[in-house]
Design a protein around this motif. Sequence first.
Motif, PDB file in Angstrom:
ATOM      1  N   LEU A 133     -14.356  13.941  -6.381  1.00 33.00           N
ATOM      2  CA  LEU A 133     -13.216  14.443  -7.181  1.00 33.00           C
ATOM      3  C   LEU A 133     -11.781  14.224  -6.733  1.00 33.00           C
ATOM      4  O   LEU A 133     -10.828  13.871  -7.212  1.00 33.00           O
ATOM      5  CB  LEU A 133     -13.528  15.784  -7.688  1.00 33.00           C
ATOM      6  N   PRO A 134     -11.602  14.596  -5.305  1.00 29.90           N
ATOM      7  CA  PRO A 134     -10.393  14.536  -4.801  1.00 29.90           C
ATOM      8  C   PRO A 134      -9.573  13.180  -4.622  1.00 29.90           C
ATOM      9  O   PRO A 134      -8.606  12.712  -4.816  1.00 29.90           O
ATOM     10  CB  PRO A 134     -10.725  15.009  -3.238  1.00 29.90           C
ATOM     11  N   LEU A 135     -10.795  12.222  -4.849  1.00 26.38           N
ATOM     12  CA  LEU A 135     -10.304  10.800  -4.817  1.00 26.38           C
ATOM     13  C   LEU A 135      -9.788  10.147  -6.298  1.00 26.38           C
ATOM     14  O   LEU A 135      -9.072   9.263  -6.128  1.00 26.38           O
ATOM     15  CB  LEU A 135     -11.419   9.715  -4.390  1.00 26.38           C
ATOM     16  N   ALA A 136      -9.895  11.273  -7.218  1.00 21.48           N
ATOM     17  CA  ALA A 136      -9.479  11.067  -8.426  1.00 21.48           C
ATOM     18  C   ALA A 136      -7.900  11.259  -8.506  1.00 21.48           C
ATOM     19  O   ALA A 136      -7.141  10.977  -9.386  1.00 21.48           O
ATOM     20  CB  ALA A 136     -10.282  11.780  -9.421  1.00 21.48           C
ATOM     21  N   ALA A 137      -7.230  11.936  -7.441  1.00 22.98           N
ATOM     22  CA  ALA A 137      -5.874  12.369  -7.732  1.00 22.98           C
ATOM     23  C   ALA A 137      -5.069  11.023  -7.395  1.00 22.98           C
ATOM     24  O   ALA A 137      -5.348  10.395  -6.762  1.00 22.98           O
ATOM     25  CB  ALA A 137      -5.630  13.433  -6.518  1.00 22.98           C
ATOM     26  N   PRO A 138      -4.035  10.788  -8.191  1.00 22.80           N
ATOM     27  CA  PRO A 138      -3.154   9.674  -8.264  1.00 22.80           C
ATOM     28  C   PRO A 138      -2.635   9.664  -7.002  1.00 22.80           C
ATOM     29  O   PRO A 138      -1.983  10.963  -6.588  1.00 22.80           O
ATOM     30  CB  PRO A 138      -2.311  10.075  -9.493  1.00 22.80           C
ATOM     31  N   PRO A 139      -2.486   8.654  -6.300  1.00 24.72           N
ATOM     32  CA  PRO A 139      -1.610   8.506  -4.914  1.00 24.72           C
ATOM     33  C   PRO A 139      -0.385   8.833  -5.175  1.00 24.72           C
ATOM     34  O   PRO A 139       0.336   8.218  -5.965  1.00 24.72           O
ATOM     35  CB  PRO A 139      -2.051   7.008  -4.549  1.00 24.72           C
ATOM     36  N   VAL A 140       0.059   9.621  -4.167  1.00 26.35           N
ATOM     37  CA  VAL A 140       1.381  10.157  -4.164  1.00 26.35           C
ATOM     38  C   VAL A 140       1.823  10.121  -2.471  1.00 26.35           C
ATOM     39  O   VAL A 140       0.999  10.388  -1.723  1.00 26.35           O
ATOM     40  CB  VAL A 140       1.741  11.551  -4.735  1.00 26.35           C
ATOM     41  N   ALA A 141       2.869   9.247  -2.203  1.00 34.82           N
ATOM     42  CA  ALA A 141       3.026   9.410  -0.903  1.00 34.82           C
ATOM     43  C   ALA A 141       3.925  10.595  -0.132  1.00 34.82           C
ATOM     44  O   ALA A 141       5.082  11.201  -1.004  1.00 34.82           O
ATOM     45  CB  ALA A 141       4.212   8.203  -0.702  1.00 34.82           C
ATOM     46  N   PRO A 142       3.407  11.216   0.633  1.00 31.56           N
ATOM     47  CA  PRO A 142       4.220  12.309   1.298  1.00 31.56           C
ATOM     48  C   PRO A 142       5.478  11.868   1.852  1.00 31.56           C
ATOM     49  O   PRO A 142       5.690  10.671   2.332  1.00 31.56           O
ATOM     50  CB  PRO A 142       3.120  12.837   2.394  1.00 31.56           C
ATOM     51  N   SER A 143       6.367  12.712   2.064  1.00 30.70           N
ATOM     52  CA  SER A 143       7.718  12.405   2.756  1.00 30.70           C
ATOM     53  C   SER A 143       7.228  12.220   4.315  1.00 30.70           C
ATOM     54  O   SER A 143       6.576  12.896   4.688  1.00 30.70           O
ATOM     55  CB  SER A 143       8.772  13.421   2.581  1.00 30.70           C
TER      56      SER A 143
ATOM     57  N   LEU B  86       7.172  15.366   6.587  1.00 32.90           N
ATOM     58  CA  LEU B  86       5.878  16.226   6.722  1.00 32.90           C
ATOM     59  C   LEU B  86       5.192  15.805   7.820  1.00 32.90           C
ATOM     60  O   LEU B  86       4.967  16.490   8.659  1.00 32.90           O
ATOM     61  CB  LEU B  86       5.096  15.784   5.287  1.00 32.90           C
ATOM     62  N   ARG B  87       5.030  14.506   8.110  1.00 32.25           N
ATOM     63  CA  ARG B  87       4.327  14.047   9.412  1.00 32.25           C
ATOM     64  C   ARG B  87       5.367  14.605  10.721  1.00 32.25           C
ATOM     65  O   ARG B  87       4.477  15.087  11.532  1.00 32.25           O
ATOM     66  CB  ARG B  87       4.172  12.516   9.351  1.00 32.25           C
TER      67      ARG B  87
END
Lengths: 202, 242
Positions: free
Chosen positions: B56-66, B69-70
């Motif tokens: 299920l988590p792989l169904a989340a549309p890819p969104v890049a973190p800023s 955050l890193r």
Amino acid sequence: MAFERRKRKESSESALQSLADEELMALVAKGQSRAFETIYERHGGAAFSLAYRMCGSRSLAEDVAQEAFLSIWRSGGRYDRARGSVRTWVLGIVHNRAIDTLRRTVVHERRRASDEGIEERFEARERTEVEAARREEASTIRGMLETLPDEQSRVIELAYFGGFTHAEIAEMLGAPIGTVKGRMRLGLEKLRGQLAPQGAMP
Amino acid sequence: MITGGNGDHARFGDDVAPWLLGALATEEREAFERHLSACARCREEVAALRPAVEALPLAAPPVAPSPDLRDRIMRVVESEAQLLEAAGQTADRPEARKRRRPARRWLGSVSPSLAAAACALVVAVGVGGYLIGQSGSEGGGARVVAAKVSFPAARASVRTEGERASLQLANMPPPPRGRVYQVWLKNDGQMPRPTRALFVVRSGAVAIPGGIADADQVLVTAEPPGGSMVPTSQPVIAADTA
């Protein structure tokens, strides 16, 4: 300081890149920050995407991802490869942090957040093959979810991505709790069947 | 009262899917997990459905973190890595691994070495801090142990009497904005265990539900409201109760 960090990083980066996630986690357990950074590079995107999908806001999602990765850093020795991949483990931690966050948030705000999350906005641009593969994977799984009867995919989405309890979902849908639980089970069974269509899994 | 027996399957069997999806309320989840440890049939069902939930988590549309955050995460990680290094090899004791307690399925806990390093910090801070009284008994079988506190003007001690335990406080500063203090129990070589004792009071007594049993240390950290399962900040109070 950033420069120094970069310098140190260069010396070990290629060596770390060649290690499997499981090997990196063994180094993380010993407190090696560069190994942890490599884990973040590999899974930070998927983790943030999940958090964003659940929380519906960048700032909440960043808080969730930050908490989750710091707990991963601090619990490096906890990872047990017998229980699944590092990615699955990382995403499980993110999921549960996000649920904790959602459950602390006022209900009407959550509902809005979960509605927003359903839209596919601010998608990462396809810059790399990895991202392209991620998008393809995401759309495959979403495709599988879409083949479920609406009533089943809805309870799964509300529970997993919305962070709602079965009782809250029952109330929202005006359905008995037993029915909601039953739909969750049926939906997961169908999904499971699609993931292993040949029934090859034990 | 035995609630974990296999005979409960009829009562808990329907909770497999909601549990996997994270859709049980806290108490239900705890009850189900107790049942799960005793019910082979539920464990089989969990194993059968888990791959679906893991997809299920792989169904989340890819969104890049800023990139921020890193940087934020790595700043904390770098500073803790240095702390760990400063604490040295003695912090990384192998027996800690063997004695690890079972955790909730998703919750990590601090690594033994990091926890030891964190405690080393508290001790270091405690030198500049306050140490009140001495360990000793206080009549009627009560035992009071002075704690090291990282705030110079604050004092704290742990009072135990039979099964009951409390934290006695004086002049604690309020926790950081949006945080509460949480009490943890720790045994040597193990991760701190969360208690339900959360407080914002600055002076007075805070009961520790369930007592402190045989904990070697009682720690206090600042945590998000509702508390944490793993400490998210350095201890500000540490009492050796061994």
